[in-house]
Design a protein around this motif. Structure first.
Motif, short mmCIF file in Angstrom:
data_model
loop_
_atom_site.label_atom_id
_atom_site.label_comp_id
_atom_site.label_asym_id
_atom_site.label_seq_id
_atom_site.Cartn_x
_atom_site.Cartn_y
_atom_site.Cartn_z
N PHE A 27 -13.69 -19.21 -0.32
CA PHE A 27 -13.60 -18.35 -1.50
C PHE A 27 -12.56 -18.94 -2.44
O PHE A 27 -11.40 -19.09 -2.07
N LYS A 28 -12.97 -19.28 -3.64
CA LYS A 28 -12.09 -19.92 -4.61
C LYS A 28 -11.57 -18.91 -5.62
O LYS A 28 -12.30 -18.08 -6.13
N GLY A 29 -10.29 -19.02 -5.94
CA GLY A 29 -9.74 -18.35 -7.09
C GLY A 29 -9.20 -16.95 -6.86
O GLY A 29 -9.40 -16.33 -5.81
N ASP A 30 -8.55 -16.45 -7.90
CA ASP A 30 -7.84 -15.18 -7.79
C ASP A 30 -8.78 -13.99 -7.75
O ASP A 30 -8.59 -13.07 -6.95
N LEU A 31 -9.78 -13.96 -8.61
CA LEU A 31 -10.71 -12.82 -8.60
C LEU A 31 -11.42 -12.72 -7.27
O LEU A 31 -11.54 -11.63 -6.69
N ASN A 32 -11.92 -13.83 -6.76
CA ASN A 32 -12.59 -13.80 -5.46
C ASN A 32 -11.63 -13.37 -4.35
O ASN A 32 -12.04 -12.72 -3.39
N TYR A 33 -10.36 -13.72 -4.49
CA TYR A 33 -9.36 -13.30 -3.50
C TYR A 33 -9.18 -11.79 -3.54
O TYR A 33 -9.16 -11.12 -2.50
N ARG A 34 -9.07 -11.24 -4.74
CA ARG A 34 -8.92 -9.79 -4.89
C ARG A 34 -10.14 -9.06 -4.29
O ARG A 34 -10.00 -8.02 -3.65
N ARG A 35 -11.31 -9.61 -4.53
CA ARG A 35 -12.52 -8.98 -4.02
C ARG A 35 -12.63 -9.17 -2.51
O ARG A 35 -13.21 -8.33 -1.81
N LEU A 36 -12.08 -10.25 -2.00
CA LEU A 36 -12.16 -10.55 -0.57
C LEU A 36 -11.25 -9.64 0.26
O LEU A 36 -11.69 -9.06 1.26
N VAL A 37 -10.00 -9.50 -0.15
CA VAL A 37 -9.05 -8.72 0.65
C VAL A 37 -8.93 -7.27 0.20
O VAL A 37 -8.38 -6.43 0.93
N GLY A 38 -9.44 -6.95 -0.98
CA GLY A 38 -9.30 -5.60 -1.53
C GLY A 38 -8.22 -5.58 -2.59
O GLY A 38 -7.09 -6.04 -2.35
N ASP A 39 -8.53 -5.05 -3.77
CA ASP A 39 -7.60 -5.08 -4.90
C ASP A 39 -6.62 -3.91 -4.80
O ASP A 39 -6.69 -2.94 -5.55
N ARG A 40 -5.68 -4.05 -3.86
CA ARG A 40 -4.70 -3.01 -3.58
C ARG A 40 -3.32 -3.64 -3.39
O ARG A 40 -3.20 -4.83 -3.12
N PHE A 41 -2.33 -2.80 -3.50
CA PHE A 41 -0.95 -3.26 -3.28
C PHE A 41 -0.65 -3.24 -1.79
O PHE A 41 0.16 -2.46 -1.29
N TRP A 42 -1.32 -4.13 -1.06
CA TRP A 42 -1.07 -4.24 0.38
C TRP A 42 0.36 -4.71 0.62
O TRP A 42 0.90 -5.50 -0.16
N PRO A 43 0.99 -4.29 1.70
CA PRO A 43 2.24 -4.94 2.10
C PRO A 43 2.00 -6.45 2.26
O PRO A 43 0.98 -6.87 2.81
N VAL A 44 2.92 -7.26 1.78
CA VAL A 44 2.68 -8.71 1.79
C VAL A 44 2.56 -9.27 3.20
O VAL A 44 2.02 -10.36 3.40
N THR A 45 3.06 -8.52 4.20
CA THR A 45 2.96 -9.00 5.58
C THR A 45 1.63 -8.64 6.24
O THR A 45 1.40 -9.00 7.40
N THR A 46 0.74 -7.94 5.53
CA THR A 46 -0.57 -7.60 6.10
C THR A 46 -1.31 -8.89 6.44
O THR A 46 -1.47 -9.76 5.58
N PRO A 47 -1.76 -9.07 7.66
CA PRO A 47 -2.42 -10.33 8.03
C PRO A 47 -3.71 -10.55 7.24
O PRO A 47 -4.52 -9.64 7.07
N PHE A 48 -3.88 -11.77 6.75
CA PHE A 48 -5.11 -12.15 6.06
C PHE A 48 -6.32 -11.90 6.95
O PHE A 48 -7.37 -11.44 6.49
N ALA A 49 -6.19 -12.20 8.24
CA ALA A 49 -7.31 -12.01 9.17
C ALA A 49 -7.74 -10.55 9.25
O ALA A 49 -8.93 -10.24 9.38
N ASP A 50 -6.78 -9.62 9.17
CA ASP A 50 -7.12 -8.20 9.24
C ASP A 50 -7.96 -7.77 8.04
O ASP A 50 -8.89 -6.98 8.17
N LEU A 51 -7.62 -8.29 6.86
CA LEU A 51 -8.29 -7.85 5.64
C LEU A 51 -9.63 -8.54 5.41
O LEU A 51 -10.40 -8.13 4.55
N THR A 52 -9.90 -9.59 6.17
CA THR A 52 -11.19 -10.27 6.04
C THR A 52 -12.05 -10.09 7.29
O THR A 52 -13.12 -10.70 7.41
#
Length: 401
Positions: A324-349
């Motif tokens: 997944f390339k880019g910022d918009l795709n990242y927001r759509r991939l993990v969810g456009d929310r103010f997640w705690p920065v320590t939230t694991p990438f694996a959990d959100l995907t």
């Protein structure tokens, strides 16, 4: 609560909106969009009807309330008017400002409305990309010349160095986002704050080669290293084929459509040296079916990737890797929310059934997968690190929940 939080047992996190002047999303509507309107008005010789519609849309987004699509502004055959009526039902007719609704939704709807204002769906301007001149300038510009020339340096590199170079070039290329440049100006280089590139190569090297997917972001100088990465994966035997997902219509200023990919391929094929050699191989991979372009309508919808249709979910599940390339795709991939920065990438995907990599320059508030210490250091040394485009991540997970 988002689908991600519901399905994965994650804590609630606030949805990003553009309501708070202290947050980055607010500047998109009040800084970036006015500049974009000016560029669109001057890029093509639009007539009074289009110019008036653009002016009214600008006023609505800045001071008015959210309005539905105008049924008189386009053909019913535009295809998605009924869908937008349904998608906007929670918001239309309630006196809500554009900045009151989820940022991901309002930004997507903004670009849909802008196409209507320029006459993209009906009349003599039907099918004319309002961002086409900006994309063409990027493709013909010095940045692409520099990228093509720099590709020749791979000739003196080891295999491992080539792997690293083509992957990291994709991250650097993400600064080519024309919408981002409306605020940030010229690219200044990026600092990787998460780098899982070694894990990506280990994953590809340890498995039988198969299909890879690339969910593309921007056209021209950003798409160039993306396509060269695809060529590299197939040529080195890490992939047998690739599917490149593009946008079906103009979106977010510089997002790549099929015609943008073709224009880039033509320039790449004509380049001298190693870049031209790679371009001709890539052209051949397209004509023999090993590289396919797809442009599903979903990619211009206002939803995160939790709402992927079944056929895209299946394509991710059967792929060796989906990038997944880019910022918009990242927001759509993990969810456009103010997640705690320590939230694991694996959990959100974890809702996706296959290995996932994100190559993203940080251009919005969303950030995950960092340690508390790393985030604290960034906050102290560069308070705007989340959205200034000077930091980037390469994140990867093959863990499926």
């Amino acid at each position: 609560m988002s689908l991600a939080a519901d399905s994965l047992g994650l804590p609630e996190a606030r949805v990003v909106t553009a309501a708070d002047p202290a947050e980055f999303a607010y500047t998109v509507f009040h800084d970036r969009h006015p500049r974009l309107f000016a560029q669109v008005r001057h890029a093509l010789p639009y007539g009074p009807a289009q110019l008036d519609a653009l002016h009214r849309l600008e006023e609505e987004t800045l001071t008015g309330t959210l309005q539905p699509l105008d049924p008189g502004a386009e053909l019913a055959a535009a295809g998605d008017r009924a869908e937008w009526t349904e998608w906007g039902a929670p918001y239309f007719g309630r006196g809500l400002r554009w900045t009151d609704v989820p940022f991901l939704w309002s930004e997507s709807y903004f670009y849909r409305r802008l196409l209507s204002a320029t006459g993209y769906f009906a009349g003599p301007w039907r099918g004319v990309d309002p961002f086409g001149p900006m994309k063409a300038d990027g493709l013909a510009g010095a940045a692409v010349d520099r990228e093509l020339a720099a590709y020749g340096a791979l000739d003196g590199m080891s295999a491992a160095e080539r792997d690293s170079a083509v992957l990291h070039a994709c991250v650097a290329g993400n600064q080519a986002d024309l919408g981002f440049q409306l605020i940030a100006g010229a690219p200044v280089g990026v600092s990787l704050i998460v780098d899982d590139s070694a894990a990506i190569w280990a994953h590809l090297n340890e498995r039988e080669p198969g299909r890879v997917n690339l969910v593309a972001d921007n056209a021209a100088e950003e798409l160039l290293p993306d396509l060269l990465l695809i060529e590299h994966l197939i040529t080195t035997g890490r992939a047998t084929s690739a599917t490149v997902y593009l946008k079906p219509r103009p979106y977010y200023v510089s997002d790549a459509m099929t015609q943008d990919a073709v224009a880039l391929l033509r320039r790449l094929v004509a380049a001298p040296g190693l870049a031209g050699d790679a371009g001709r191989r890539l052209w051949g991979y397209c004509t023999d079916g090993r590289v396919r372009f797809e442009a599903p309508a979903f990619f211009c919808s206002p939803f995160g990737f939790h709402a992927f249709p079944p056929e895209i979910v299946a394509a991710i599940g059967s792929a060796t890797l989906t990038v997944f390339k880019g910022d918009l795709n990242y927001r759509r991939l993990v969810g456009d929310r103010f997640w705690p920065v320590t939230t694991p990438f694996a959990d959100l995907t974890g809702y996706l059934p296959g290995p996932v990599a994100a190559l993203r320059t940080c251009k919005s508030e969303v950030a995950v997968g960092l340690t508390e210490a790393a985030a604290a250091a960034l906050d102290a040394g560069s308070p705007d690190w989340r959205f200034a485009g000077r930091h980037a991540v390469i994140q990867f997970t093959e863990v499926r929940r």
